[in-house]
Design a protein around this motif. Structure first.
Motif, mmCIF file in Angstrom:
data_model
loop_
_atom_site.group_PDB
_atom_site.id
_atom_site.type_symbol
_atom_site.label_atom_id
_atom_site.label_comp_id
_atom_site.label_asym_id
_atom_site.label_seq_id
_atom_site.Cartn_x
_atom_site.Cartn_y
_atom_site.Cartn_z
ATOM 1 N N ALA A 35 0.823 -1.208 0.000
ATOM 2 C CA ALA A 35 0.000 0.000 0.000
ATOM 3 C C ALA A 35 0.859 1.262 0.000
ATOM 4 O O ALA A 35 0.564 2.228 -0.705
ATOM 5 N N ALA A 36 1.948 1.257 0.765
ATOM 6 C CA ALA A 36 2.790 2.449 0.887
ATOM 7 C C ALA A 36 3.755 2.613 -0.286
ATOM 8 O O ALA A 36 4.063 3.731 -0.692
ATOM 9 N N PHE A 37 4.259 1.492 -0.815
ATOM 10 C CA PHE A 37 5.250 1.529 -1.888
ATOM 11 C C PHE A 37 4.880 0.526 -2.983
ATOM 12 O O PHE A 37 5.561 -0.475 -3.175
ATOM 13 N N PRO A 38 3.814 0.775 -3.731
ATOM 14 C CA PRO A 38 3.343 -0.225 -4.693
ATOM 15 C C PRO A 38 4.337 -0.532 -5.815
ATOM 16 O O PRO A 38 4.472 -1.680 -6.225
ATOM 17 N N TRP A 39 5.051 0.488 -6.319
ATOM 18 C CA TRP A 39 6.006 0.246 -7.409
ATOM 19 C C TRP A 39 7.149 -0.647 -6.932
ATOM 20 O O TRP A 39 7.512 -1.607 -7.583
ATOM 21 N N GLN A 40 7.712 -0.337 -5.756
ATOM 22 C CA GLN A 40 8.809 -1.126 -5.219
ATOM 23 C C GLN A 40 8.352 -2.525 -4.827
ATOM 24 O O GLN A 40 9.048 -3.511 -5.080
ATOM 25 N N ALA A 41 7.169 -2.627 -4.215
ATOM 26 C CA ALA A 41 6.663 -3.934 -3.794
ATOM 27 C C ALA A 41 6.346 -4.817 -4.993
ATOM 28 O O ALA A 41 6.386 -6.044 -4.891
ATOM 29 N N GLY A 42 6.073 -4.199 -6.135
ATOM 30 C CA GLY A 42 5.802 -4.944 -7.360
ATOM 31 C C GLY A 42 7.051 -5.326 -8.131
ATOM 32 O O GLY A 42 6.968 -5.830 -9.244
ATOM 33 N N SER A 44 9.699 -3.096 -8.817
ATOM 34 C CA SER A 44 10.273 -1.922 -9.499
ATOM 35 C C SER A 44 10.373 -2.131 -11.003
ATOM 36 O O SER A 44 11.440 -1.976 -11.600
ATOM 37 N N PRO A 45 9.252 -2.485 -11.654
ATOM 38 C CA PRO A 45 9.316 -2.774 -13.093
ATOM 39 C C PRO A 45 9.499 -1.524 -13.939
ATOM 40 O O PRO A 45 8.958 -0.468 -13.638
ATOM 41 N N LEU A 46 10.275 -1.671 -15.006
ATOM 42 C CA LEU A 46 10.454 -0.601 -15.990
ATOM 43 C C LEU A 46 9.775 -1.045 -17.280
ATOM 44 O O LEU A 46 9.912 -2.196 -17.696
ATOM 45 N N THR A 47 9.048 -0.129 -17.896
ATOM 46 C CA THR A 47 8.305 -0.472 -19.107
ATOM 47 C C THR A 47 8.836 0.306 -20.301
ATOM 48 O O THR A 47 9.395 1.391 -20.163
ATOM 49 N N HIS A 48 8.632 -0.286 -21.469
ATOM 50 C CA HIS A 48 8.983 0.358 -22.738
ATOM 51 C C HIS A 48 7.918 -0.060 -23.749
ATOM 52 O O HIS A 48 7.674 -1.248 -23.944
ATOM 53 N N ASP A 49 7.274 0.909 -24.352
ATOM 54 C CA ASP A 49 6.180 0.659 -25.295
ATOM 55 C C ASP A 49 5.083 -0.200 -24.675
ATOM 56 O O ASP A 49 4.536 -1.089 -25.323
ATOM 57 N N GLY A 50 4.801 0.038 -23.395
ATOM 58 C CA GLY A 50 3.738 -0.668 -22.713
ATOM 59 C C GLY A 50 4.094 -2.064 -22.215
ATOM 60 O O GLY A 50 3.253 -2.742 -21.634
ATOM 61 N N ASN A 51 5.321 -2.510 -22.433
ATOM 62 C CA ASN A 51 5.740 -3.841 -21.981
ATOM 63 C C ASN A 51 6.790 -3.723 -20.893
ATOM 64 O O ASN A 51 7.677 -2.867 -20.972
ATOM 65 N N VAL A 52 6.698 -4.583 -19.892
ATOM 66 C CA VAL A 52 7.728 -4.621 -18.853
ATOM 67 C C VAL A 52 8.990 -5.207 -19.466
ATOM 68 O O VAL A 52 8.972 -6.294 -20.035
ATOM 69 N N VAL A 53 10.104 -4.463 -19.360
ATOM 70 C CA VAL A 53 11.365 -4.903 -19.963
ATOM 71 C C VAL A 53 12.420 -5.257 -18.922
ATOM 72 O O VAL A 53 13.499 -5.732 -19.280
ATOM 73 N N GLY A 54 12.116 -5.025 -17.662
ATOM 74 C CA GLY A 54 13.079 -5.373 -16.618
ATOM 75 C C GLY A 54 12.735 -4.671 -15.327
ATOM 76 O O GLY A 54 11.696 -4.034 -15.197
ATOM 77 N N SER A 55 13.634 -4.795 -14.377
ATOM 78 C CA SER A 55 13.471 -4.179 -13.069
ATOM 79 C C SER A 55 14.580 -3.160 -12.851
ATOM 80 O O SER A 55 15.720 -3.372 -13.275
ATOM 81 N N ALA A 56 14.247 -2.086 -12.181
ATOM 82 C CA ALA A 56 15.252 -1.078 -11.857
ATOM 83 C C ALA A 56 16.241 -1.608 -10.829
ATOM 84 O O ALA A 56 17.279 -1.006 -10.598
ATOM 85 N N PRO A 167 27.754 8.271 -6.467
ATOM 86 C CA PRO A 167 26.860 8.569 -7.592
ATOM 87 C C PRO A 167 26.899 7.415 -8.596
ATOM 88 O O PRO A 167 27.946 6.799 -8.812
ATOM 89 N N ARG A 168 25.740 7.116 -9.190
ATOM 90 C CA ARG A 168 25.633 5.941 -10.057
ATOM 91 C C ARG A 168 24.600 6.186 -11.137
ATOM 92 O O ARG A 168 23.786 7.099 -11.041
ATOM 93 N N VAL A 169 24.626 5.301 -12.147
ATOM 94 C CA VAL A 169 23.708 5.396 -13.279
ATOM 95 C C VAL A 169 23.075 4.029 -13.477
ATOM 96 O O VAL A 169 23.785 3.021 -13.578
ATOM 97 N N ASN A 170 21.742 3.976 -13.534
ATOM 98 C CA ASN A 170 21.046 2.720 -13.807
ATOM 99 C C ASN A 170 21.118 2.467 -15.310
ATOM 100 O O ASN A 170 20.629 3.265 -16.113
ATOM 101 N N VAL A 171 21.724 1.348 -15.699
ATOM 102 C CA VAL A 171 21.995 1.075 -17.110
ATOM 103 C C VAL A 171 20.711 0.852 -17.903
ATOM 104 O O VAL A 171 20.574 1.344 -19.026
ATOM 105 N N LEU A 172 19.752 0.128 -17.352
ATOM 106 C CA LEU A 172 18.503 -0.111 -18.072
ATOM 107 C C LEU A 172 17.755 1.191 -18.318
ATOM 108 O O LEU A 172 17.298 1.462 -19.427
ATOM 109 N N GLU A 173 17.644 2.030 -17.296
ATOM 110 C CA GLU A 173 16.962 3.313 -17.463
ATOM 111 C C GLU A 173 17.678 4.179 -18.490
ATOM 112 O O GLU A 173 17.039 4.838 -19.327
#
Length: 183
Positions: A35-42, A44-56, A167-173
């Motif tokens: 309830a408090a963190f739905p994206w993280q609890a799910g 942390s999916p990342l989408t591209h063109d409406g499809n889940v392509v991975g997790s952050a 400092p860091r960079v998420n490669v998928l994002e």
């Protein structure tokens, strides 16, 4: 002495503890986190063109032209087999792997460009690693170096609460943003 009078309270207390600690508490924490963190609890999916392509939160192997390459993985980015190589710094096998990952003609590279993470699933690379890849990615993607460099800067995350980590960079994002701008 009747030992059954002693066994019943002990078994009842143990069953109550298992129910409270093994079922009710985890269920409550799961519901509150969802309830408090739905994206993280799910996941942390990342989408591209409406499809889940991975997790952050989980690294992927990017080796194609025109994209930023991830940190090396000892487990081939398999989340089921998460772990490190456990090779020590003086082990010839580790030295051989590092040498094979080092770019020829480059005198120094960031450690995360040649060394795998402890889990083998690290989704992030250092800013230095990303900046080192900018000329190659720009040439292969057909974008200008300034454009690619600004993408890296836009996707750079600072230290946690300004104190912990680097400092860091998420490669998928970063690769998803690169793909969006390339279209």
């Amino acid at each position: 002495m009747n030992y059954l009078k002693l066994i019943y309270p002990s078994v009842s207390l143990a069953a109550l503890a298992v129910l409270a600690c093994g079922v009710l508490y985890p269920l409550a924490i799961t519901l509150v986190a969802g309830a408090a963190f739905p994206w993280q609890a799910g996941g942390s999916p990342l989408t591209h063109d409406g499809n889940v392509v991975g997790s952050a939160l989980s690294g992927q192997n990017f080796t194609g032209p025109g994209c930023f390459h991830s940190r090396p993985s000892a487990v081939g980015y398999d989340a089921l087999g998460s772990g490190a190589s456990n090779l020590g710094p003086s082990n010839p096998a580790l030295l051989s792997k590092v040498e094979s990952r080092t770019l020829h003609g480059v005198s120094s590279v960031p450690g995360d460009a040649v060394l795998g993470s402890g889990s083998g699933l690290d989704p992030d690379i250092s800013v230095e690693n990303a900046m080192m890849q900018v000329p190659r990615v720009a040439a292969e993607s057909g974008l200008g170096e300034d454009t690619v460099r600004s993408l890296v800067q836009m996707h750079t995350r600072g230290r946690l609460l300004g104190l912990w980590g680097e400092p860091r960079v998420n490669v998928l994002e970063l690769n998803l943003a690169l793909e969006r701008i390339s279209k």
